[in-house]
Design an enzyme around this catalytic site. Structure first.
Site, PDB file in Angstrom:
ATOM      1  CG  HIS A 126      -1.952  -0.856   1.348  1.00 19.57           C
ATOM      2  ND1 HIS A 126      -2.713  -1.796   2.149  1.00 19.57           N
ATOM      3  CD2 HIS A 126      -2.558  -2.011   0.142  1.00 19.57           C
ATOM      4  CE1 HIS A 126      -3.418  -3.053   1.989  1.00 19.57           C
ATOM      5  NE2 HIS A 126      -3.309  -2.570   0.266  1.00 19.57           N
ATOM      6  CB  CYS A 137       3.795  16.528 -12.554  1.00 20.12           C
ATOM      7  SG  CYS A 137       5.298  17.129 -11.354  1.00 20.12           S
ATOM      8  CB  CYS A 163       4.346  21.515 -12.108  1.00 22.98           C
ATOM      9  SG  CYS A 163       3.429  20.707 -11.049  1.00 22.98           S
ATOM     10  N   GLY A 203      -0.933  -9.212  11.789  1.00 21.46           N
ATOM     11  CA  GLY A 203      -1.641  -8.277  12.766  1.00 21.46           C
ATOM     12  C   GLY A 203      -2.490  -7.620  10.932  1.00 21.46           C
ATOM     13  CB  THR A 204      -3.922  -8.108   8.330  1.00 21.70           C
ATOM     14  OG1 THR A 204      -4.111  -7.598   7.051  1.00 21.70           O
ATOM     15  CG2 THR A 204      -3.459  -9.774   7.832  1.00 21.70           C
ATOM     16  CB  SER A 205      -9.016  -7.287   9.648  1.00 22.89           C
ATOM     17  OG  SER A 205      -9.023  -5.581   8.317  1.00 22.89           O
ATOM     18  CB  ALA A 247       2.622  -8.824  15.988  1.00 20.51           C
TER      19      ALA A 247
HETATM   20  C1  BV8 Z   1      -7.024  -1.932  -6.033  1.00 17.27           C
HETATM   21  C2  BV8 Z   1      -3.086   3.225   2.428  1.00 17.27           C
HETATM   22  C3  BV8 Z   1      -7.960  -2.453  -8.097  1.00 17.27           C
HETATM   23  C4  BV8 Z   1      -3.258   4.477   3.040  1.00 17.27           C
HETATM   24  C5  BV8 Z   1      -4.698   1.284   2.151  1.00 17.27           C
HETATM   25  C6  BV8 Z   1     -11.559  -7.347  -4.826  1.00 17.27           C
HETATM   26  C7  BV8 Z   1      -9.866  -6.955  -5.438  1.00 17.27           C
HETATM   27  C8  BV8 Z   1      -9.500  -5.735  -5.095  1.00 17.27           C
HETATM   28  C9  BV8 Z   1      -9.836  -4.275  -4.837  1.00 17.27           C
HETATM   29  C10 BV8 Z   1     -11.138  -4.781  -4.252  1.00 17.27           C
HETATM   30  C11 BV8 Z   1     -12.172  -5.737  -3.993  1.00 17.27           C
HETATM   31  N1  BV8 Z   1     -12.881  -5.485  -3.555  1.00 17.27           N
HETATM   32  C12 BV8 Z   1     -13.167  -4.357  -3.245  1.00 17.27           C
HETATM   33  C13 BV8 Z   1     -12.068  -3.386  -2.828  1.00 17.27           C
HETATM   34  C14 BV8 Z   1     -11.658  -2.011  -3.123  1.00 17.27           C
HETATM   35  C15 BV8 Z   1     -10.497  -1.933  -2.519  1.00 17.27           C
HETATM   36  C16 BV8 Z   1     -10.516  -2.701  -0.968  1.00 17.27           C
HETATM   37  O1  BV8 Z   1     -10.454  -3.975  -0.285  1.00 17.27           O
HETATM   38  N2  BV8 Z   1     -12.171  -2.325  -0.367  1.00 17.27           N
HETATM   39  C17 BV8 Z   1     -12.211  -3.268   1.214  1.00 17.27           C
HETATM   40  C18 BV8 Z   1     -12.756  -2.013   1.862  1.00 17.27           C
HETATM   41  C19 BV8 Z   1     -13.496  -4.472   0.883  1.00 17.27           C
HETATM   42  N3  BV8 Z   1      -9.054  -2.472  -3.032  1.00 17.27           N
HETATM   43  C20 BV8 Z   1      -8.853  -1.314  -2.988  1.00 17.27           C
HETATM   44  O2  BV8 Z   1      -9.113  -0.219  -3.521  1.00 17.27           O
HETATM   45  C21 BV8 Z   1      -7.381  -1.593  -3.107  1.00 17.27           C
HETATM   46  N4  BV8 Z   1      -7.166  -1.020  -4.932  1.00 17.27           N
HETATM   47  O3  BV8 Z   1      -7.301  -3.379  -5.559  1.00 17.27           O
HETATM   48  O4  BV8 Z   1      -7.402  -1.598  -7.122  1.00 17.27           O
HETATM   49  C22 BV8 Z   1      -8.955  -2.359  -7.829  1.00 17.27           C
HETATM   50  C23 BV8 Z   1     -10.113  -0.108  -7.509  1.00 17.27           C
HETATM   51  C24 BV8 Z   1     -11.189  -0.446  -7.283  1.00 17.27           C
HETATM   52  C25 BV8 Z   1     -11.866  -1.725  -7.458  1.00 17.27           C
HETATM   53  C26 BV8 Z   1     -11.725  -2.563  -7.806  1.00 17.27           C
HETATM   54  C27 BV8 Z   1     -10.380  -3.459  -8.016  1.00 17.27           C
HETATM   55  C28 BV8 Z   1      -6.234  -0.311  -3.063  1.00 17.27           C
HETATM   56  C29 BV8 Z   1      -5.962  -1.126  -0.728  1.00 17.27           C
HETATM   57  C30 BV8 Z   1      -5.651   0.129  -0.617  1.00 17.27           C
HETATM   58  C31 BV8 Z   1      -6.130   0.767   0.586  1.00 17.27           C
HETATM   59  N5  BV8 Z   1      -5.099   2.058   1.415  1.00 17.27           N
HETATM   60  N6  BV8 Z   1      -3.755   2.039   2.851  1.00 17.27           N
HETATM   61  C32 BV8 Z   1      -2.845   4.897   4.103  1.00 17.27           C
HETATM   62  O5  BV8 Z   1      -2.693   3.932   4.902  1.00 17.27           O
HETATM   63  O6  BV8 Z   1      -3.352   6.176   4.698  1.00 17.27           O
HETATM   64  S1  BV8 Z   1      -5.727   0.014   3.115  1.00 17.27           S
HETATM   65  C33 BV8 Z   1      -5.487   0.763   4.937  1.00 17.27           C
HETATM   66  O7  BV8 Z   1      -5.782  -1.477   5.419  1.00 17.27           O
HETATM   67  C34 BV8 Z   1      -4.495   0.423   5.277  1.00 17.27           C
HETATM   68  O8  BV8 Z   1      -3.041  -0.172   4.402  1.00 17.27           O
HETATM   69  C35 BV8 Z   1      -3.803  -0.951   6.158  1.00 17.27           C
HETATM   70  O9  BV8 Z   1      -2.380  -1.760   5.840  1.00 17.27           O
HETATM   71  C36 BV8 Z   1      -4.891  -1.407   5.310  1.00 17.27           C
HETATM   72  C37 BV8 Z   1      -5.054  -3.274   5.713  1.00 17.27           C
HETATM   73  O10 BV8 Z   1      -5.936  -3.045   7.235  1.00 17.27           O
HETATM   74  P1  BV8 Z   1      -4.700  -4.297   7.982  1.00 17.27           P
HETATM   75  O11 BV8 Z   1      -3.657  -3.716   7.764  1.00 17.27           O
HETATM   76  O12 BV8 Z   1      -5.521  -5.279   7.846  1.00 17.27           O
HETATM   77  O13 BV8 Z   1      -5.057  -2.980   9.448  1.00 17.27           O
HETATM   78  P2  BV8 Z   1      -6.734  -2.776  10.623  1.00 17.27           P
HETATM   79  O14 BV8 Z   1      -6.580  -1.722  10.688  1.00 17.27           O
HETATM   80  O15 BV8 Z   1      -7.320  -3.488   9.294  1.00 17.27           O
HETATM   81  O16 BV8 Z   1      -6.662  -4.083  11.231  1.00 17.27           O
HETATM   82  C38 BV8 Z   1      -5.704  -4.762  12.294  1.00 17.27           C
HETATM   83  C39 BV8 Z   1      -5.407  -5.601  12.836  1.00 17.27           C
HETATM   84  O17 BV8 Z   1      -4.727  -5.840  13.742  1.00 17.27           O
HETATM   85  C40 BV8 Z   1      -6.773  -6.028  13.561  1.00 17.27           C
HETATM   86  O18 BV8 Z   1      -6.909  -7.897  13.235  1.00 17.27           O
HETATM   87  C41 BV8 Z   1      -6.227  -6.251  15.016  1.00 17.27           C
HETATM   88  O19 BV8 Z   1      -6.955  -7.099  15.611  1.00 17.27           O
HETATM   89  C42 BV8 Z   1      -4.712  -6.568  14.493  1.00 17.27           C
HETATM   90  N7  BV8 Z   1      -3.792  -6.227  15.787  1.00 17.27           N
HETATM   91  C43 BV8 Z   1      -3.862  -5.157  16.549  1.00 17.27           C
HETATM   92  N8  BV8 Z   1      -3.204  -5.189  17.477  1.00 17.27           N
HETATM   93  C44 BV8 Z   1      -1.982  -6.203  17.172  1.00 17.27           C
HETATM   94  C45 BV8 Z   1      -2.661  -6.406  15.835  1.00 17.27           C
HETATM   95  N9  BV8 Z   1      -2.123  -8.049  15.723  1.00 17.27           N
HETATM   96  C46 BV8 Z   1      -0.732  -8.125  16.273  1.00 17.27           C
HETATM   97  N10 BV8 Z   1      -0.581  -7.849  17.765  1.00 17.27           N
HETATM   98  C47 BV8 Z   1      -1.243  -6.365  17.818  1.00 17.27           C
HETATM   99  N11 BV8 Z   1      -0.460  -5.675  18.712  1.00 17.27           N
HETATM  100 ZN    ZN Z   2       4.584  18.190  -9.873  1.00 20.97          ZN
END
Ligand code: BV8
Ligand code: ZN
Length: 260
Positions: A126, A137, A163, A203-205, A247
């Site tokens: 990501h 640009c 730019c 650590g991913t949902s 983790a």
């Molecule tokens: C794309 C950067 C083509 C920005 C982020 C099917 C196929 C392809 C795409 C899709 C699809 N279905 C839907 C889509 C669209 C979308 C998507 O997946 N939506 C979801 C909500 C359904 N995907 C996209 O748009 C991707 N692009 O595929 O392009 C396309 C486009 C449009 C339509 C189709 C295809 C781009 C996705 C990237 C988005 N950018 N981040 C920023 O950081 O600001 S995503 C964001 O969520 C973060 O990067 C994060 O890493 C990511 C995932 O979340 P997690 O890492 O899992 O974190 P989360 O908080 O959710 O969970 C934390 C976990 O840790 C929990 O389970 C918790 O219990 C655990 N935890 C807590 N403490 C601890 C721990 N574990 C261990 N130790 C601890 N101490």
């Molecule tokens: Zn520029």
């Protein structure tokens, strides 16, 4: 198939055996990997100033187009946060493991904590928070980034020297394509997995695609898939084993158990 496990202490025997026999280890890490360093996760309750926003609503090109200073304020706050935190024992354990076995890290995280602990990161799926570029640009921005001491509601982003456009964070927003090189590296690492190898899902949902599809791809290669997460995720059911711990506690215990 799945086994509860506590913090770092009593790891399931099968998990210890899996890490001992693995010639290759693929680590798929998410925001929970950085939680114990003090970096809020994406979906657990946002702490502090940003508790009133939904990060996923801010992490979109549309939010940026509508109000760049509002979105930039959030990223500047996160850049400032990142400057103040350190890798934890879990990051260091993975770096230690990488010195004795072939470890590939593909992370959804946009921070550099794996690298600062000494790991090489094959894929930032990501993007990276501090890879700044012009939104118009795409010229990389290497200039200073002013970070407010206290989070602010709006902040003018830096200006592109080429730019005059607004500078944006080098992260992948929802609706944007993942970096080709990151996807290619992750797919190659998965293709190289063989039965007996290990995929650690840390650590991913398991909500965000296509990254959330990688554990299933590792499973299809015959790798042993182990989740490290204090709570159930959307990918828990497909894992051979789950260790319900953090983790920072589980990974050092796992790497230490491998040595015994
Ligand atoms: C794309 C950067 C083509 C920005 C982020 C099917 C196929 C392809 C795409 C899709 C699809 N279905 C839907 C889509 C669209 C979308 C998507 O997946 N939506 C979801 C909500 C359904 N995907 C996209 O748009 C991707 N692009 O595929 O392009 C396309 C486009 C449009 C339509 C189709 C295809 C781009 C996705 C990237 C988005 N950018 N981040 C920023 O950081 O600001 S995503 C964001 O969520 C973060 O990067 C994060 O890493 C990511 C995932 O979340 P997690 O890492 O899992 O974190 P989360 O908080 O959710 O969970 C934390 C976990 O840790 C929990 O389970 C918790 O219990 C655990 N935890 C807590 N403490 C601890 C721990 N574990 C261990 N130790 C601890 N101490
Ligand atoms: Zn520029």
């Amino acid at each position: 198939m799945t086994k509860p496990g506590a913090g770092g202490g009593d790891l399931p025997d099968e998990v210890v055996a899996a890490v001992r026999r693995a010639r290759r280890v693929l680590v798929l890490s998410g925001a929970g990997m950085s939680a114990e360093s003090g970096v809020p996760t994406f979906r657990d309750a946002q702490t502090g100033w940003w508790s009133h926003v939904d990060p996923a609503a801010l992490a979109t090109a549309q939010a940026w187009r509508e109000d760049p200073p509002y979105v930039w304020a959030w990223y500047a706050y996160r850049i400032g946060l990142l400057r103040a935190v350190e890798p934890h024992a879990g990051h260091r354990a993975l770096a230690d493991l990488g010195r004795v076995v072939d470890v590939t890290i593909a992370t959804q995280n946009v921070d550099d904590l794996h690298e600062r602990a000494g790991s090489a990161v094959a894929a930032h799926l990501h993007g990276s928070l501090t890879d700044l570029r012009c939104a118009d640009c795409a010229t990389p921005y290497l200039g200073a980034v002013d970070v407010p001491d206290e989070p602010v509601e709006r902040l003018l982003p830096p200006t592109c020297g080429e730019c005059g456009g607004d500078v944006r964070p080098g992260v992948v927003w929802f609706g944007e394509l993942l970096p080709t090189e990151a996807v290619t590296a992750t797919e190659a690492a998965i293709a190289a997995l063989a039965p007996g190898d290990l995929c650690l899902v840390v650590g991913t949902s398991g909500i965000v695609y296509p990254a959330a599809g990688y554990p299933a791809a590792a499973l299809a290669q015959g790798a042993t898939v182990v989740e490290v997460n204090p709570v159930e995720s959307d990918v828990s059911d497909m894992c051979h084993h789950v260790v319900r711990g953090t983790a920072g506690a589980v990974l050092p215990a796992l790497v230490a158990a491998r040595r015994r």
